[in-house]
Design a protein around this motif. Structure first.
Motif, PDB file in Angstrom:
ATOM      1  N   SER A  31      76.533 116.816 110.168  1.00 15.54           N
ATOM      2  CA  SER A  31      76.300 118.364 109.854  1.00 15.54           C
ATOM      3  C   SER A  31      76.553 119.508 111.130  1.00 15.54           C
ATOM      4  N   ALA A  32      76.289 118.863 112.309  1.00 15.95           N
ATOM      5  CA  ALA A  32      76.349 120.056 113.587  1.00 15.95           C
ATOM      6  C   ALA A  32      77.677 120.160 113.665  1.00 15.95           C
ATOM      7  N   ALA A  33      78.643 118.993 113.388  1.00 12.97           N
ATOM      8  CA  ALA A  33      80.095 119.655 113.723  1.00 12.97           C
ATOM      9  C   ALA A  33      80.721 120.323 112.897  1.00 12.97           C
ATOM     10  N   ASP A  46      77.707 137.309 108.119  1.00 11.84           N
ATOM     11  CA  ASP A  46      76.267 137.793 107.909  1.00 11.84           C
ATOM     12  C   ASP A  46      75.891 137.942 106.607  1.00 11.84           C
ATOM     13  N   ARG A  47      76.711 137.288 105.519  1.00 13.98           N
ATOM     14  CA  ARG A  47      76.529 137.454 104.091  1.00 13.98           C
ATOM     15  C   ARG A  47      75.099 136.599 103.622  1.00 13.98           C
ATOM     16  N   CYS A  48      74.648 135.553 104.468  1.00 18.40           N
ATOM     17  CA  CYS A  48      73.581 134.692 103.896  1.00 18.40           C
ATOM     18  C   CYS A  48      72.930 134.143 105.279  1.00 18.40           C
ATOM     19  N   GLU A  49      72.033 133.630 105.254  1.00 17.91           N
ATOM     20  CA  GLU A  49      71.434 132.762 106.198  1.00 17.91           C
ATOM     21  C   GLU A  49      72.035 131.247 106.295  1.00 17.91           C
ATOM     22  N   VAL A  50      72.259 130.647 107.399  1.00 19.34           N
ATOM     23  CA  VAL A  50      72.575 129.132 107.343  1.00 19.34           C
ATOM     24  C   VAL A  50      71.634 128.326 108.134  1.00 19.34           C
ATOM     25  N   LEU A  51      71.164 127.460 107.549  1.00 18.00           N
ATOM     26  CA  LEU A  51      70.250 126.361 108.218  1.00 18.00           C
ATOM     27  C   LEU A  51      71.170 125.027 108.190  1.00 18.00           C
ATOM     28  N   LEU A  52      70.482 124.328 109.342  1.00 16.54           N
ATOM     29  CA  LEU A  52      71.034 122.936 109.519  1.00 16.54           C
ATOM     30  C   LEU A  52      70.031 121.927 109.226  1.00 16.54           C
ATOM     31  N   ASP A  53      70.764 120.862 108.662  1.00 14.56           N
ATOM     32  CA  ASP A  53      69.669 119.660 108.271  1.00 14.56           C
ATOM     33  C   ASP A  53      70.657 118.417 108.417  1.00 14.56           C
ATOM     34  N   ALA A  69      73.745 132.988  96.582  1.00 15.39           N
ATOM     35  CA  ALA A  69      72.906 132.586  97.437  1.00 15.39           C
ATOM     36  C   ALA A  69      72.509 133.347  98.573  1.00 15.39           C
ATOM     37  N   ASP A  70      71.174 133.110  98.925  1.00 14.73           N
ATOM     38  CA  ASP A  70      70.563 133.752 100.084  1.00 14.73           C
ATOM     39  C   ASP A  70      70.683 132.835 101.459  1.00 14.73           C
ATOM     40  N   ALA A  71      71.098 131.755 101.324  1.00 14.59           N
ATOM     41  CA  ALA A  71      71.012 130.704 102.484  1.00 14.59           C
ATOM     42  C   ALA A  71      71.893 129.781 101.858  1.00 14.59           C
ATOM     43  N   VAL A  72      72.695 128.856 102.758  1.00 17.57           N
ATOM     44  CA  VAL A  72      73.124 127.544 102.496  1.00 17.57           C
ATOM     45  C   VAL A  72      72.479 126.883 103.464  1.00 17.57           C
ATOM     46  N   VAL A  73      72.521 125.392 103.247  1.00 16.18           N
ATOM     47  CA  VAL A  73      71.879 124.390 104.047  1.00 16.18           C
ATOM     48  C   VAL A  73      73.046 123.353 104.581  1.00 16.18           C
ATOM     49  N   VAL A  74      73.533 123.539 105.661  1.00 19.90           N
ATOM     50  CA  VAL A  74      74.681 122.629 105.973  1.00 19.90           C
ATOM     51  C   VAL A  74      73.846 121.095 106.246  1.00 19.90           C
ATOM     52  N   SER A  75      74.410 120.393 105.449  1.00 21.94           N
ATOM     53  CA  SER A  75      73.596 118.766 105.360  1.00 21.94           C
ATOM     54  C   SER A  75      74.548 117.845 104.790  1.00 21.94           C
TER      55      SER A  75
END
Length: 361
Positions: free
Chosen positions: A268-270, A281-288, A249-255
């Motif tokens: 998700s924010a918690a 730094d192995r992938c991007e992390v996005l918040l949803d 994976a290039d990114a994960v979405v915390v959701s």
């Protein structure tokens, strides 16, 4: 004739959307699963994040631009995948994708969109495609082929929907999709799955087509089928984020799916900081889930996210004013983020990731 003043914040657009949408459609958009504990927790968790601003940093006009998945974005924001956008406005996905194009941010097209991915991509937006894993792997392969041919820039696989969460508002409303709104990406007549089943049993009967027993080996197979950047959406446990990195994976979405799946799952924010620490730094992390303002984007960045996915507020804008309303929502968010970065002493989103945060109760 008096006219409404321009919306000053995203909550203003929510009021206007509620005024124009049928009550059952509003509940479909706004509702969560079960007792909606997780739905409420998403907001509460973000509201508890206090950001410590830095002083005398010489910041006048922050640069909001970032790179997401190696490509430029005007904001650290992408439009979250949302099904059946023609429920809230006749122009649906086309209007929202066009607004995203104009704002310079990625648009994530849903498998369950009411407009085909080819039409969405034709808007010229930066389109990522969100994949629900279907029982029929032939349909998955067909979607992958179409996504590549349409010029989509990333593949976002949602992993938190082995089945739909029990959404009580829809059950009580006996909610059904109207005849003109179908799953436009499911070829071979499968769009009619959106209208199967008894009223209220499920708002999206295509859920019967989902594969409930997805494994990490399936994502490994998917990684081998596409050269597109791969995003895994629906991760809450840091161990799963590490697994996602392991399959490429290039990114994960915390959701938590906007509080629409497992009721009682954490906000998700918690859990965002733990996921960020887990993958490094192995992938991007996005918040949803739960983002409602530019301040929330700042909070997410300060907690370590590369950016956020924005969902319901853009449906509010779309419902209230079509393409222009969706554009207004994105414009409000950009203005709020610019102000938030300036007040926090950050020249750009990267600087915000160096801010300290505190939890308030």
């Amino acid at each position: 004739m008096p006219t409404d003043p321009p919306a000053a914040c995203l909550a203003d657009l929510a009021e206007r959307a509620r005024a124009v949408l049928p009550a059952d459609v509003w509940d479909y958009v706004e509702g969560g699963s079960g007792a909606e504990v997780t739905l409420r927790a998403n907001r509460a968790a973000l509201d508890r994040v206090a950001v410590l601003p830095r002083m005398l940093r010489g910041v006048h006009t922050p640069d909001l631009r970032v790179e997401l998945l190696g490509r430029p974005s005007a904001l650290p924001v992408a439009v979250a995948p949302m099904a059946y956008q023609r429920l809230v406005h006749p122009d649906g996905e086309w209007a929202l994708a066009t607004a995203a194009r104009d704002a310079g941010v990625p648009y994530v097209a849903s498998t369950l969109a009411s407009t085909a991915v080819e039409q969405v991509a034709a808007t010229g937006a930066e389109v990522w495609f969100q994949l629900y894993w279907l029982r029929d792997r032939g349909l998955v392969v067909d979607l992958l082929d179409r996504v590549g041919a349409a010029g989509c820039r990333a593949l976002v696989v949602t992993v938190d929907v082995p089945l739909l969460g029990r959404r009580l508002r829809d059950l009580r409303n006996a909610f059904r999709l109207p005849a003109g709104v179908t799953a436009a990406n499911l070829r071979g007549g499968r769009g009619d799955l959106a209208h199967g089943g008894a009223p209220g049993v499920t708002p999206v009967a295509t859920a019967s087509a989902f594969a409930p027993a997805l494994r990490w080996s399936d994502l490994d197979w998917l990684r081998g089928r596409t050269d597109l950047p791969l995003v895994v959406k629906g991760v809450l446990d840091p161990r799963d984020a590490v697994e996602a990195v392991g399959v490429g994976a290039d990114a994960v979405v915390v959701s938590n799916h906007g509080g629409r799946q497992l009721d009682g799952a954490p906000a998700s924010a918690a859990v965002l900081p733990e996921v960020v620490a887990g993958v490094g730094d192995r992938c991007e992390v996005l918040l949803d889930s739960g983002v409602r303002s530019g301040t929330d984007v700042l909070r997410a960045l300060a907690l370590g996210a590369s950016g956020v996915l924005l969902g319901r507020p853009l449906l509010w804008g779309l419902a209230a004013g079509g393409r222009a309303g969706a554009g207004r929502a994105l414009s409000i968010l950009a203005d709020e983020l610019r102000d938030a970065l300036t007040l926090a002493g950050c020249a750009d989103p990267a600087a915000a990731r160096n801010l300290r945060t505190m939890r308030t109760d």
